[in-house]
Design a protein around this motif. Sequence first.
Motif, short mmCIF file in Angstrom:
data_model
loop_
_atom_site.label_atom_id
_atom_site.label_comp_id
_atom_site.label_asym_id
_atom_site.label_seq_id
_atom_site.Cartn_x
_atom_site.Cartn_y
_atom_site.Cartn_z
N SER A 1 0.84 -1.20 0.00
CA SER A 1 0.00 0.00 0.00
C SER A 1 0.87 1.25 0.00
CB SER A 1 -0.93 0.01 1.22
OG SER A 1 -1.80 -1.09 1.15
N ARG A 2 1.98 1.19 0.75
CA ARG A 2 2.91 2.34 0.76
C ARG A 2 3.56 2.53 -0.60
NH1 ARG A 2 4.98 1.08 5.78
NH2 ARG A 2 3.36 1.87 7.14
N LEU A 3 3.99 1.41 -1.21
CA LEU A 3 4.61 1.51 -2.54
C LEU A 3 3.60 2.04 -3.55
CD1 LEU A 3 6.68 -1.79 -2.55
CD2 LEU A 3 7.62 0.53 -2.72
N PHE A 4 2.34 1.61 -3.43
CA PHE A 4 1.32 2.13 -4.35
C PHE A 4 1.15 3.63 -4.18
CE2 PHE A 4 -3.08 3.24 -5.45
CZ PHE A 4 -2.92 3.15 -6.81
N GLU A 5 1.16 4.09 -2.93
CA GLU A 5 1.05 5.54 -2.70
C GLU A 5 2.22 6.28 -3.34
OE1 GLU A 5 0.26 6.64 1.40
OE2 GLU A 5 -1.38 5.18 1.51
N GLU A 6 3.39 5.65 -3.32
CA GLU A 6 4.55 6.26 -3.96
C GLU A 6 4.38 6.29 -5.48
OE1 GLU A 6 8.24 4.60 -2.51
OE2 GLU A 6 9.39 5.70 -4.02
N ILE A 7 3.85 5.19 -6.04
CA ILE A 7 3.57 5.16 -7.49
C ILE A 7 2.70 6.35 -7.88
CG2 ILE A 7 2.23 3.93 -9.27
CD1 ILE A 7 3.16 1.29 -7.97
N CYS A 8 1.72 6.64 -7.05
CA CYS A 8 0.76 7.71 -7.35
C CYS A 8 1.41 9.09 -7.44
CB CYS A 8 -0.35 7.73 -6.30
SG CYS A 8 -1.40 6.27 -6.40
N THR A 9 2.60 9.24 -6.90
CA THR A 9 3.29 10.54 -6.95
C THR A 9 4.24 10.63 -8.14
OG1 THR A 9 5.22 9.85 -5.66
CG2 THR A 9 3.29 10.60 -4.42
N ARG B 1 4.69 3.30 -19.96
CA ARG B 1 5.57 4.04 -19.06
C ARG B 1 4.97 4.15 -17.65
NH1 ARG B 1 7.19 8.50 -22.48
NH2 ARG B 1 5.27 9.44 -21.73
N ALA B 2 3.65 4.22 -17.61
CA ALA B 2 2.98 4.36 -16.31
C ALA B 2 3.15 3.10 -15.45
CB ALA B 2 1.50 4.65 -16.52
N TYR B 3 3.32 1.95 -16.12
CA TYR B 3 3.43 0.69 -15.38
C TYR B 3 4.85 0.12 -15.40
CZ TYR B 3 -1.53 1.13 -15.14
OH TYR B 3 -2.80 1.61 -14.88
N HIS B 4 5.75 0.88 -16.01
CA HIS B 4 7.16 0.49 -15.99
C HIS B 4 7.95 1.77 -15.76
CE1 HIS B 4 9.66 -3.10 -17.32
NE2 HIS B 4 10.39 -2.33 -16.54
N ASP B 5 7.74 2.37 -14.61
CA ASP B 5 8.26 3.70 -14.34
C ASP B 5 9.78 3.69 -14.21
OD1 ASP B 5 9.02 3.79 -11.20
OD2 ASP B 5 7.38 2.40 -11.58
N SER B 6 10.36 4.85 -14.52
CA SER B 6 11.82 4.95 -14.55
C SER B 6 12.44 4.89 -13.16
CB SER B 6 12.24 6.24 -15.26
OG SER B 6 11.61 7.34 -14.64
N HIS C 1 11.50 2.65 -10.96
CA HIS C 1 11.37 1.24 -10.57
C HIS C 1 10.51 1.00 -9.33
CE1 HIS C 1 14.40 0.32 -13.58
NE2 HIS C 1 15.13 1.32 -13.07
N VAL C 2 9.62 1.93 -9.04
CA VAL C 2 8.74 1.72 -7.88
C VAL C 2 7.70 0.64 -8.19
CG1 VAL C 2 7.25 2.83 -6.17
CG2 VAL C 2 9.07 4.15 -7.26
N THR C 3 7.20 0.64 -9.44
CA THR C 3 6.21 -0.38 -9.83
C THR C 3 6.84 -1.77 -9.78
OG1 THR C 3 5.22 1.29 -11.25
CG2 THR C 3 4.45 -0.97 -11.52
N GLU C 4 8.10 -1.84 -10.16
CA GLU C 4 8.83 -3.12 -10.06
C GLU C 4 8.85 -3.59 -8.60
OE1 GLU C 4 12.83 -3.00 -11.68
OE2 GLU C 4 13.41 -4.70 -10.42
N ALA C 5 9.17 -2.70 -7.68
CA ALA C 5 9.21 -3.05 -6.26
C ALA C 5 7.83 -3.46 -5.76
CB ALA C 5 9.76 -1.88 -5.44
N PHE C 6 6.81 -2.74 -6.25
CA PHE C 6 5.42 -3.02 -5.89
C PHE C 6 5.02 -4.42 -6.35
CE2 PHE C 6 0.90 -2.43 -7.50
CZ PHE C 6 0.29 -2.34 -6.28
N ASN C 7 5.37 -4.76 -7.57
CA ASN C 7 5.05 -6.08 -8.14
C ASN C 7 5.79 -7.17 -7.36
OD1 ASN C 7 3.90 -7.90 -9.91
ND2 ASN C 7 5.13 -7.28 -11.69
N ALA D 1 11.81 -10.95 -12.85
CA ALA D 1 11.85 -9.58 -13.36
C ALA D 1 10.43 -9.05 -13.55
CB ALA D 1 12.59 -9.54 -14.70
N HIS D 2 10.29 -7.74 -13.40
CA HIS D 2 9.01 -7.06 -13.60
C HIS D 2 8.75 -6.84 -15.09
CE1 HIS D 2 5.89 -4.01 -13.24
NE2 HIS D 2 6.65 -3.14 -13.85
N ARG D 3 7.55 -7.16 -15.56
CA ARG D 3 7.20 -6.88 -16.96
C ARG D 3 5.80 -6.26 -17.02
NH1 ARG D 3 7.25 -11.86 -20.89
NH2 ARG D 3 9.51 -11.60 -20.73
N ALA D 4 5.64 -5.23 -17.83
CA ALA D 4 4.33 -4.61 -18.02
C ALA D 4 4.18 -4.23 -19.49
CB ALA D 4 4.19 -3.37 -17.15
#
Length: 317
Positions: free
Chosen positions: A40-48, A201-206, A208-214, A235-238
Amino acid sequence: MNMAAQGIAIVQAFEQDVLAGLAAPQKTLPCKYLYDEVGSRLFEEICTLQDYYLTRTEADIFAREIQAMAEAIGPQVTLIEPGAGNCEKAEPLLRAMLSPAGYFPLDISPEILLAARQRIQRRTPELPIRPVVGDFTSHSVWRELPEIPGRKVVFFPGSTIGNFTPEQALALLSLFAEQLRPGDGLLLAADLVKDSVVLERAYHDSSHVTEAFNKNLLRRINRELDGSFNLDAFAHRAFYHRLRRRVEMHLVSLESQAVEVCGRQFHFDEGETIHTENSHKYTLAALKELLRSTGFQPQQYWTDHQQHYAIYYAEAV
Ligand code: AVJ
């Protein structure tokens, strides 16, 4: 069910869902389990993140149109929010609404809900708030809501609807409709179909927060279900699937390997994936059709100037 019992039920569901998902030919894990405390914290970070246009686009629409939305909702309404999380989107809406009758946030994370209730209660002490812990896709959670006398509006922002396949979305909105009487409402946000580069790009952010979230899902399985996932071996893939109109998130096994969960072994070929999330994108027409076919009369929508994102108000018929 009280909160502790609800917590135990959720742990059992997690084990069952993970074991079943990893045994399937296309390994899959339900995306709702991405949201433990760390997730949930990582998702909040994604949102920023700059790359993740969804949150700020939605926030802009709310900032611009909150008064119009409150008017569409009407006076003395009880707001019900499935998957409320930190309840930050409901707060300004509740403030804009004319004498709101109550607020019922539903979420699977009791920690986040209770913190949110404290915060909102401090700012609006007169508003009745009743958090309900549980999975909003299950009928039993809705039975925990008491009889609500006046008008109700289900508030479903965040484009959470995107996490459901078209069939699941039909079932979910029908479940919402079952809770409502004619003239009650639904305020629904959805991410719209757009250029695939922007989407990916939104799901493979530069950052790497989405990677950590996944990958946090694997860490959660290791911790809660005695799993042996090596996070470096995945590895994270989107990617955007144009025909299915959805971004799919996967975890790719980088080698042939065996992993244990709850004492059971699961084999991964090199390149084999676990499908961890769908994020469906809508056209305005598809959204309208979805509402119509689930017992709603679409009334009004608000969007941004690029039409990247939409928020629909519909009335239950
Ligand atoms: C919570 C469903 C809106 O699909 O965009 C964000 C979840 N997953 N980055 C989305 C998510 C990866 C998100 N929603």
